[in-house]
Design a protein around this motif. Structure first.
Motif, PDB file in Angstrom:
ATOM      1  N   ASP A  60       0.802  -1.215   0.000  1.00 37.75           N
ATOM      2  CA  ASP A  60       0.000   0.000   0.000  1.00 37.75           C
ATOM      3  C   ASP A  60       0.839   1.272   0.000  1.00 37.75           C
ATOM      4  OD1 ASP A  60      -2.079  -1.679   0.013  1.00 37.75           O
ATOM      5  OD2 ASP A  60      -2.820  -1.202   2.020  1.00 37.75           O
ATOM      6  N   ASP A  61       1.942   1.305   0.785  1.00 42.13           N
ATOM      7  CA  ASP A  61       2.715   2.539   0.860  1.00 42.13           C
ATOM      8  C   ASP A  61       3.298   2.913  -0.497  1.00 42.13           C
ATOM      9  OD1 ASP A  61       4.527   0.411   0.917  1.00 42.13           O
ATOM     10  OD2 ASP A  61       6.029   1.580   1.991  1.00 42.13           O
ATOM     11  N   LEU A  62       3.718   1.909  -1.266  1.00 44.62           N
ATOM     12  CA  LEU A  62       4.260   2.188  -2.591  1.00 44.62           C
ATOM     13  C   LEU A  62       3.171   2.704  -3.524  1.00 44.62           C
ATOM     14  CD1 LEU A  62       6.910   1.863  -4.311  1.00 44.62           C
ATOM     15  CD2 LEU A  62       5.856  -0.217  -5.176  1.00 44.62           C
ATOM     16  N   LEU A  63       2.007   2.066  -3.478  1.00 43.53           N
ATOM     17  CA  LEU A  63       0.912   2.483  -4.361  1.00 43.53           C
ATOM     18  C   LEU A  63       0.466   3.906  -4.035  1.00 43.53           C
ATOM     19  CD1 LEU A  63      -1.191  -0.804  -4.482  1.00 43.53           C
ATOM     20  CD2 LEU A  63       0.511   0.023  -6.113  1.00 43.53           C
ATOM     21  N   CYS A  64       0.500   4.271  -2.754  1.00 45.72           N
ATOM     22  CA  CYS A  64       0.151   5.649  -2.384  1.00 45.72           C
ATOM     23  C   CYS A  64       1.115   6.645  -3.020  1.00 45.72           C
ATOM     24  CB  CYS A  64       0.180   5.809  -0.863  1.00 45.72           C
ATOM     25  SG  CYS A  64      -1.169   4.971  -0.002  1.00 45.72           S
ATOM     26  N   ARG A  65       2.402   6.345  -2.985  1.00 46.10           N
ATOM     27  CA  ARG A  65       3.381   7.250  -3.583  1.00 46.10           C
ATOM     28  C   ARG A  65       3.107   7.447  -5.073  1.00 46.10           C
ATOM     29  NH1 ARG A  65       9.274   5.136  -1.446  1.00 46.10           N
ATOM     30  NH2 ARG A  65       8.912   5.385   0.799  1.00 46.10           N
ATOM     31  N   TYR A  66       2.874   6.339  -5.766  1.00 46.76           N
ATOM     32  CA  TYR A  66       2.679   6.435  -7.213  1.00 46.76           C
ATOM     33  C   TYR A  66       1.348   7.105  -7.546  1.00 46.76           C
ATOM     34  CZ  TYR A  66       6.896   4.037  -8.656  1.00 46.76           C
ATOM     35  OH  TYR A  66       8.214   3.736  -8.903  1.00 46.76           O
ATOM     36  N   ALA A  67       0.328   6.826  -6.735  1.00 50.98           N
ATOM     37  CA  ALA A  67      -0.969   7.478  -6.975  1.00 50.98           C
ATOM     38  C   ALA A  67      -0.849   8.989  -6.786  1.00 50.98           C
ATOM     39  CB  ALA A  67      -2.018   6.903  -6.027  1.00 50.98           C
ATOM     40  N   ALA A  68      -0.171   9.432  -5.724  1.00 49.86           N
ATOM     41  CA  ALA A  68      -0.013  10.859  -5.479  1.00 49.86           C
ATOM     42  C   ALA A  68       0.787  11.520  -6.589  1.00 49.86           C
ATOM     43  CB  ALA A  68       0.669  11.083  -4.130  1.00 49.86           C
ATOM     44  N   ALA A  69       1.872  10.859  -7.026  1.00 51.97           N
ATOM     45  CA  ALA A  69       2.693  11.436  -8.088  1.00 51.97           C
ATOM     46  C   ALA A  69       1.924  11.512  -9.404  1.00 51.97           C
ATOM     47  CB  ALA A  69       3.965  10.612  -8.264  1.00 51.97           C
ATOM     48  N   ALA A  70       1.161  10.471  -9.725  1.00 47.77           N
ATOM     49  CA  ALA A  70       0.385  10.474 -10.965  1.00 47.77           C
ATOM     50  C   ALA A  70      -0.667  11.578 -10.940  1.00 47.77           C
ATOM     51  CB  ALA A  70      -0.272   9.108 -11.164  1.00 47.77           C
ATOM     52  N   PRO A  73       2.932   9.022   8.500  1.00 50.96           N
ATOM     53  CA  PRO A  73       2.345   9.419   7.222  1.00 50.96           C
ATOM     54  C   PRO A  73       2.263  10.938   7.089  1.00 50.96           C
ATOM     55  CG  PRO A  73       1.014   7.746   8.322  1.00 50.96           C
ATOM     56  CD  PRO A  73       2.001   8.225   9.321  1.00 50.96           C
ATOM     57  N   ALA A  74       2.363  11.395   5.848  1.00 52.74           N
ATOM     58  CA  ALA A  74       2.147  12.802   5.518  1.00 52.74           C
ATOM     59  C   ALA A  74       0.937  12.894   4.591  1.00 52.74           C
ATOM     60  CB  ALA A  74       3.379  13.391   4.847  1.00 52.74           C
ATOM     61  N   THR A  75       0.321  14.057   4.566  1.00 46.22           N
ATOM     62  CA  THR A  75      -0.825  14.285   3.691  1.00 46.22           C
ATOM     63  C   THR A  75      -0.368  15.116   2.493  1.00 46.22           C
ATOM     64  OG1 THR A  75      -2.359  14.222   5.542  1.00 46.22           O
ATOM     65  CG2 THR A  75      -3.126  15.267   3.513  1.00 46.22           C
ATOM     66  N   VAL A  76      -0.671  14.601   1.312  1.00 48.05           N
ATOM     67  CA  VAL A  76      -0.342  15.320   0.077  1.00 48.05           C
ATOM     68  C   VAL A  76      -1.649  15.805  -0.531  1.00 48.05           C
ATOM     69  CG1 VAL A  76       0.798  15.199  -2.170  1.00 48.05           C
ATOM     70  CG2 VAL A  76       1.657  13.813  -0.262  1.00 48.05           C
ATOM     71  N   CYS A  77      -1.730  17.122  -0.768  1.00 50.58           N
ATOM     72  CA  CYS A  77      -2.909  17.723  -1.400  1.00 50.58           C
ATOM     73  C   CYS A  77      -2.477  18.350  -2.718  1.00 50.58           C
ATOM     74  CB  CYS A  77      -3.537  18.792  -0.504  1.00 50.58           C
ATOM     75  SG  CYS A  77      -4.060  18.170   1.114  1.00 50.58           S
ATOM     76  N   GLY A  78      -3.301  18.220  -3.744  1.00 48.75           N
ATOM     77  CA  GLY A  78      -2.906  18.737  -5.037  1.00 48.75           C
ATOM     78  C   GLY A  78      -4.010  19.482  -5.746  1.00 48.75           C
ATOM     79  N   THR A  79      -3.600  20.421  -6.586  1.00 54.26           N
ATOM     80  CA  THR A  79      -4.477  21.106  -7.537  1.00 54.26           C
ATOM     81  C   THR A  79      -3.682  21.240  -8.823  1.00 54.26           C
ATOM     82  OG1 THR A  79      -3.723  23.342  -7.019  1.00 54.26           O
ATOM     83  CG2 THR A  79      -5.482  22.440  -5.629  1.00 54.26           C
ATOM     84  N   PHE A  80      -4.241  21.937  -9.795  1.00 57.07           N
ATOM     85  CA  PHE A  80      -3.527  22.078 -11.057  1.00 57.07           C
ATOM     86  C   PHE A  80      -2.301  22.984 -10.930  1.00 57.07           C
ATOM     87  CE2 PHE A  80      -6.415  25.631 -10.969  1.00 57.07           C
ATOM     88  CZ  PHE A  80      -5.715  26.675 -11.547  1.00 57.07           C
ATOM     89  N   THR A  81      -2.179  23.706  -9.815  1.00 54.40           N
ATOM     90  CA  THR A  81      -1.040  24.619  -9.634  1.00 54.40           C
ATOM     91  C   THR A  81       0.132  23.981  -8.908  1.00 54.40           C
ATOM     92  OG1 THR A  81      -1.885  25.466  -7.534  1.00 54.40           O
ATOM     93  CG2 THR A  81      -2.586  26.607  -9.554  1.00 54.40           C
ATOM     94  N   ALA A 107      -0.569  14.340  -9.199  1.00 55.13           N
ATOM     95  CA  ALA A 107       0.097  15.641  -9.279  1.00 55.13           C
ATOM     96  C   ALA A 107       0.496  15.972 -10.711  1.00 55.13           C
ATOM     97  CB  ALA A 107       1.325  15.643  -8.369  1.00 55.13           C
ATOM     98  N   LEU A 108       1.053  15.003 -11.421  1.00 52.07           N
ATOM     99  CA  LEU A 108       1.458  15.239 -12.805  1.00 52.07           C
ATOM    100  C   LEU A 108       0.254  15.509 -13.705  1.00 52.07           C
ATOM    101  CD1 LEU A 108       4.275  12.559 -13.191  1.00 52.07           C
ATOM    102  CD2 LEU A 108       4.553  15.033 -13.241  1.00 52.07           C
ATOM    103  N   ALA A 109      -0.886  14.902 -13.376  1.00 47.77           N
ATOM    104  CA  ALA A 109      -2.102  15.112 -14.168  1.00 47.77           C
ATOM    105  C   ALA A 109      -2.816  16.410 -13.801  1.00 47.77           C
ATOM    106  CB  ALA A 109      -3.053  13.927 -13.978  1.00 47.77           C
ATOM    107  N   GLY A 110      -2.366  17.101 -12.737  1.00 44.57           N
ATOM    108  CA  GLY A 110      -3.008  18.346 -12.326  1.00 44.57           C
ATOM    109  C   GLY A 110      -4.365  18.158 -11.700  1.00 44.57           C
ATOM    110  N   LEU A 111      -4.594  17.001 -11.058  1.00 49.66           N
ATOM    111  CA  LEU A 111      -5.888  16.722 -10.436  1.00 49.66           C
ATOM    112  C   LEU A 111      -5.989  17.395  -9.072  1.00 49.66           C
ATOM    113  CD1 LEU A 111      -6.243  12.894 -11.160  1.00 49.66           C
ATOM    114  CD2 LEU A 111      -6.985  14.825 -12.578  1.00 49.66           C
ATOM    115  N   ARG A 112      -7.229  17.559  -8.601  1.00 54.59           N
ATOM    116  CA  ARG A 112      -7.470  17.979  -7.218  1.00 54.59           C
ATOM    117  C   ARG A 112      -7.594  16.701  -6.390  1.00 54.59           C
ATOM    118  NH1 ARG A 112      -9.060  22.683  -5.127  1.00 54.59           N
ATOM    119  NH2 ARG A 112      -9.565  23.497  -7.207  1.00 54.59           N
ATOM    120  N   PHE A 113      -6.730  16.549  -5.391  1.00 53.11           N
ATOM    121  CA  PHE A 113      -6.726  15.296  -4.629  1.00 53.11           C
ATOM    122  C   PHE A 113      -6.157  15.537  -3.239  1.00 53.11           C
ATOM    123  CE2 PHE A 113      -2.458  15.530  -6.286  1.00 53.11           C
ATOM    124  CZ  PHE A 113      -1.663  14.969  -5.306  1.00 53.11           C
ATOM    125  N   THR A 114      -6.450  14.585  -2.350  1.00 48.49           N
ATOM    126  CA  THR A 114      -5.839  14.509  -1.027  1.00 48.49           C
ATOM    127  C   THR A 114      -5.564  13.038  -0.738  1.00 48.49           C
ATOM    128  OG1 THR A 114      -7.037  16.442  -0.202  1.00 48.49           O
ATOM    129  CG2 THR A 114      -6.114  14.949   1.451  1.00 48.49           C
TER     130      THR A 114
END
Length: 475
Positions: A21-31, A65-73, A33-40
């Motif tokens: 799970d920890d690896l999949l979380c990293r890749y999901a967050a990076a993907a 754990p850390a929380t990663v939040c993303g937007t298109f910016t 972020a690169l796609a410019g999605l809104r996510f937490t």
């Protein structure tokens, strides 16, 4: 994201541990972020740092754990100790954000962009330890070397250059303490690892060598070239330990590129030794190809593959000229290396030695030489360069070799029959004058050594015993 070089190795390790799970979380967050999605998303940290593949590492955000939040910016990272914001496209480095840095070099209109992967915690999947993150000076030095190495590869090896452009994504710097080493991983397609060498020629050589491994690894995912996992019983001239057929195939294919590098580079290099490097690695690669072809362990596609490999090497052997002294030096080096390898890996049984001693005492002209008996495998690693080989390499390349003094080696053997260097030196001294004895010493020196120590045969002396074993091999 699924094409990132270290995902395969990391995912396999996590699945073995039962913690994907920890690896999949990293890749999901990076993907995302690169796609410019809104996510937490919550992502585990590694020693207080949070790494996002293909992006970089948030430094010192704290354990847990850390929380990663993303937007298109861009993204924000909220850890137990620190919070930071990283604007897209995530390539601006700061004290707390180490981006995955990329280098772009160009030669004759051909551009190559590679990531210098010195931040991914999953990059430690090679046989040598990964280096810490390069400082600015180290990165600048590597960039300069890469530019010059790429110039050389494009100019001298255009087919390799075109393949590297399409298939190589990243280089992982290895720890300088590992020495002058490089590596590729079956589970890290798109990446090679190397200790940054002293010059651009060394970097070009390492890149070509490891890229061969990377290509062959990809092919082996699609088709079986070997019939099974046989025992490690094959001689790879560049290794100390016996190798299984798959490892010999890897090494031979990689050293084809080494020979190809020196084939072209010798005309640029000022040192006469570059001709020796070409001729030596060509000879060793041809030996590896011949061993593969005779192994009986290749599949139909493997036979076809090795035949093509051998045809390339044989073509160079037939058409590429080297100074006469280089040919002599390579012949001597090949003899010395073969004697050394066999003495380190083969160990006859007492019954085998007794049977041969009986034949010797009976005056048998051509002994019945039994199959080899294997001793304990030496530690794995590169074949050591003996004193004999070092002396041969120091000979001026433009001069023909001169036979060394047999008496010196015979004196050393009389004092110590287990002196491997002395057996190798004797074989080199005999090469121009006694091919039958040299055959005995290069193919079965362990029998000659054992008979020399036997009370019923030792009086025959090393040369006569070697010629006797060599005659038996010709039966």
């Amino acid at each position: 994201m699924l094409g990132q070089p270290h995902l395969d190795a990391a995912a396999a390790a996590r699945l073995r541990q039962g913690t994907p799970d920890d690896l999949l979380c990293r890749y999901a967050a990076a993907a995302a972020a690169l796609a410019g999605l809104r996510f937490t998303i919550r992502v585990p940290t590694d020693a207080g740092h949070l790494h996002l593949p293909a992006l970089g590492t948030a430094v010192g955000v704290g354990p847990g754990p850390a929380t990663v939040c993303g937007t298109f910016t861009g993204i924000s990272v909220v850890g137990s100790r620190d919070t930071l914001s990283v604007p897209a496209p995530f390539d601006a480095g700061t004290r707390v954000w180490w981006p995955l840095r990329r280098l772009t070099v160009e030669a004759s209109g051909q551009r190559l962009t590679l990531a210098v992967d010195d931040v991914d915690p999953e990059r430690d999947c090679y046989q040598w330890p990964a280096a810490d993150r390069l400082d600015d000076a180290g990165l600048a030095r590597f960039a300069a070397l890469l530019g010059d190495a790429w110039q050389s590869i494009v100019a001298d090896h255009p087919d390799h250059a075109a393949a590297i452009q399409g298939l190589l994504w990243a280089i992982v710097p290895l720890s300088p303490a590992a020495g002058n080493v490089s590596a590729a991983s079956r589970r890290a397609g798109g990446s090679i690892a190397l200790a940054v060498p002293a010059d651009a020629a060394g970097l070009a050589l390492l890149m070509l060598h490891e890229f061969q491994h990377m290509k062959l690894n990809a092919l082996l995912d699609l088709v079986d070239l070997c019939s099974g996992a046989g025992p490690p019983r094959h001689r790879a001239p560049w290794r100390l330990d016996p190798r299984p057929v798959g490892a010999l195939l890897q090494g031979t294919y990689a050293h084809l590129a080494v020979a190809d590098f020196w084939r072209r580079h010798r005309h640029r290099a000022a040192a006469a030794g570059a001709h020796l490097e070409f001729a030596y690695w060509l000879a060793q690669s041809r030996q590896g190809a011949a061993t593969l072809a005779a192994s009986g362990e290749l599949t139909g596609p493997g036979d076809t593959f090795v035949a093509g490999l051998a045809a390339t090497l044989d073509g160079w052997h037939a058409t590429e000229d080297v100074p006469a002294g280089v040919r002599d030096a390579v012949a001597d080096l090949s003899v010395a290396a073969a004697v050394s390898w066999h003495l380190r890996n083969l160990r006859p049984t007492a019954a085998t030695v007794a049977g041969l001693a009986t034949q010797w005492a009976a005056g048998t002209a051509r002994p019945d030489v039994p199959a080899a008996d294997w001793g304990p495998a030496p530690p794995p690693g590169p074949a050591p360069v003996s004193g004999v080989e070092a002396a041969i390499r120091s000979r001026p390349a433009e001069l023909p070799g001169t036979p060394s003094d047999q008496d010196e080696w015979l004196r050393r053997l009389a004092a110590d029959p287990d002196d491997i260097d002395a057996w190798a030196g004797l074989a080199v001294a005999l090469r121009p004058v006694d091919p039958t004895a040299v055959r005995g010493l290069t193919a079965r020196p362990e029998l000659v050594r054992a008979l020399y120590a036997h009370p019923d045969a030792g009086a025959g002396g090393p040369r006569r015993l070697a010629a006797w074993i060599g005659a038996g091999l010709d039966r």
